[in-house]
Design a protein around this motif. Structure first.
Motif, short mmCIF file in Angstrom:
data_model
loop_
_atom_site.label_atom_id
_atom_site.label_comp_id
_atom_site.label_asym_id
_atom_site.label_seq_id
_atom_site.Cartn_x
_atom_site.Cartn_y
_atom_site.Cartn_z
N ASP A 7 28.99 8.96 -14.41
CA ASP A 7 27.58 9.23 -14.14
C ASP A 7 27.41 10.70 -13.81
O ASP A 7 28.37 11.42 -13.53
CB ASP A 7 27.10 8.36 -12.97
CG ASP A 7 25.58 8.17 -12.95
OD1 ASP A 7 24.90 8.55 -13.93
OD2 ASP A 7 25.08 7.65 -11.95
N ARG A 8 26.15 11.15 -13.83
CA ARG A 8 25.81 12.53 -13.49
C ARG A 8 24.50 12.56 -12.73
O ARG A 8 23.68 11.65 -12.85
CB ARG A 8 25.74 13.40 -14.74
CG ARG A 8 24.50 13.17 -15.58
CD ARG A 8 24.80 12.23 -16.72
NE ARG A 8 23.65 11.97 -17.56
CZ ARG A 8 23.03 10.79 -17.60
NH1 ARG A 8 23.38 9.81 -16.82
NH2 ARG A 8 22.05 10.59 -18.42
N TRP A 9 24.33 13.60 -11.95
CA TRP A 9 23.09 13.78 -11.20
C TRP A 9 22.88 15.27 -11.03
O TRP A 9 23.80 16.02 -10.70
CB TRP A 9 23.17 13.13 -9.83
CG TRP A 9 21.90 13.29 -9.06
CD1 TRP A 9 21.61 14.27 -8.15
CD2 TRP A 9 20.73 12.49 -9.17
NE1 TRP A 9 20.34 14.11 -7.68
CE2 TRP A 9 19.78 13.02 -8.28
CE3 TRP A 9 20.40 11.37 -9.90
CZ2 TRP A 9 18.51 12.46 -8.14
CZ3 TRP A 9 19.16 10.82 -9.75
CH2 TRP A 9 18.23 11.37 -8.87
N THR A 11 19.73 18.38 -9.87
CA THR A 11 18.38 18.74 -9.48
C THR A 11 17.98 20.09 -10.05
O THR A 11 16.81 20.43 -10.03
CB THR A 11 18.26 18.77 -7.94
OG1 THR A 11 19.22 19.70 -7.42
CG2 THR A 11 18.51 17.40 -7.35
N ARG A 53 28.55 5.63 -9.92
CA ARG A 53 27.18 6.14 -9.85
C ARG A 53 27.07 7.23 -8.79
O ARG A 53 27.72 7.20 -7.77
CB ARG A 53 26.18 5.03 -9.49
CG ARG A 53 26.04 3.96 -10.52
CD ARG A 53 25.29 4.48 -11.74
NE ARG A 53 25.17 3.48 -12.75
CZ ARG A 53 25.84 3.51 -13.90
NH1 ARG A 53 26.66 4.48 -14.18
NH2 ARG A 53 25.67 2.56 -14.79
N PHE A 55 23.55 9.42 -7.18
CA PHE A 55 22.10 9.48 -7.25
C PHE A 55 21.57 10.03 -5.95
O PHE A 55 22.25 10.06 -4.94
CB PHE A 55 21.51 8.09 -7.52
CG PHE A 55 22.29 6.99 -6.86
CD1 PHE A 55 22.10 6.68 -5.54
CD2 PHE A 55 23.26 6.32 -7.58
CE1 PHE A 55 22.85 5.69 -4.93
CE2 PHE A 55 24.01 5.33 -6.97
CZ PHE A 55 23.80 5.02 -5.64
N SER A 57 18.52 12.95 -4.07
CA SER A 57 17.67 14.12 -4.27
C SER A 57 18.07 15.19 -3.28
O SER A 57 18.41 14.89 -2.13
CB SER A 57 16.19 13.75 -4.11
OG SER A 57 15.94 13.33 -2.79
N LEU A 61 22.61 12.74 -1.27
CA LEU A 61 23.21 12.10 -2.43
C LEU A 61 23.97 10.85 -2.00
O LEU A 61 24.45 10.76 -0.86
CB LEU A 61 24.18 13.05 -3.13
CG LEU A 61 23.55 14.31 -3.71
CD1 LEU A 61 24.63 15.24 -4.22
CD2 LEU A 61 22.59 13.97 -4.81
#
Length: 186
Positions: A7-9, A11, A53, A55, A57, A61
């Motif tokens: 997964d990636r996240w 901002t 995962r 996730f 903001s 995180l």
């Protein structure tokens, strides 16, 4: 180096994260890109875990593993374990509305909710007709607090946490991935 990306996240272009598992030593890891290069925080390496995962903001995180372990994470404090989701089934996806409102989904129709202190199971309504071994492969939340679960086929399962009610939404295609903005905008 990650051998299997999960997964990636991100901002911003200079604030991007990936999680995965290094196949050669079965070590899960988390990497951060700061705009000039990738770093791997030392405490984000856990042997025998598969991070699936990430996730959140800004600085808030969350990282989860397939065996139900959840962590809050930031670059200053590193990984901080959150009460693990106790499940006999593998967990494939998760959704975070807040640090006291986390959901995890997976095999055998498993949907779990964390309220900031404990995990509880949310069994689907039997009237939906889901097979006992149905796998919730994907989980998505909308701004109103609804959850959308996909278990293959031509239906998305809707869970409304505010009323503790279940419903199904027919779709005309088999999905590889989906996003839900509301029950009418999938």
């Amino acid at each position: 180096q990650i051998s299997q990306l999960s997964d990636r996240w991100g901002t911003a272009d200079e604030d991007f994260y990936i999680v995965g598992k290094r196949i050669f030593d079965s070590t899960s890891s988390l990497y951060h890109y700061d705009g000039s290069g990738w770093t791997r925080p030392a405490d984000a390496i856990i042997a025998g875990k598969t991070f699936n995962r990430i996730f959140g903001s800004g600085d808030d995180l969350f990282v989860s593993s397939t065996d139900g372990d959840f962590y809050s994470f930031n670059l200053t404090d590193g990984l901080d374990p959150i009460n693990s989701a106790v499940s006999l089934s593998a967990l494939y996806d998760s959704w975070v509305f807040a640090d006291d409102d986390i959901y995890a989904a997976g095999e055998n129709r498993t949907l779990l909710h964390y309220d900031g202190s404990a995990w509880t199971a949310l069994p689907p309504d039997p009237l939906l007709g889901l097979e006992a071994d149905a796998v919730f492969e994907q989980l998505w939340g909308d701004p109103a607090g609804n959850l959308f679960l996909y278990a293959g086929g031509n239906e998305i399962i809707l869970y409304d946490a505010s009323t503790d009610s279940w419903d199904s939404i027919s779709v005309n295609v088999t999905l590889d991935h989906f996003a839900a903005l509301s029950p009418t905008m999938i």
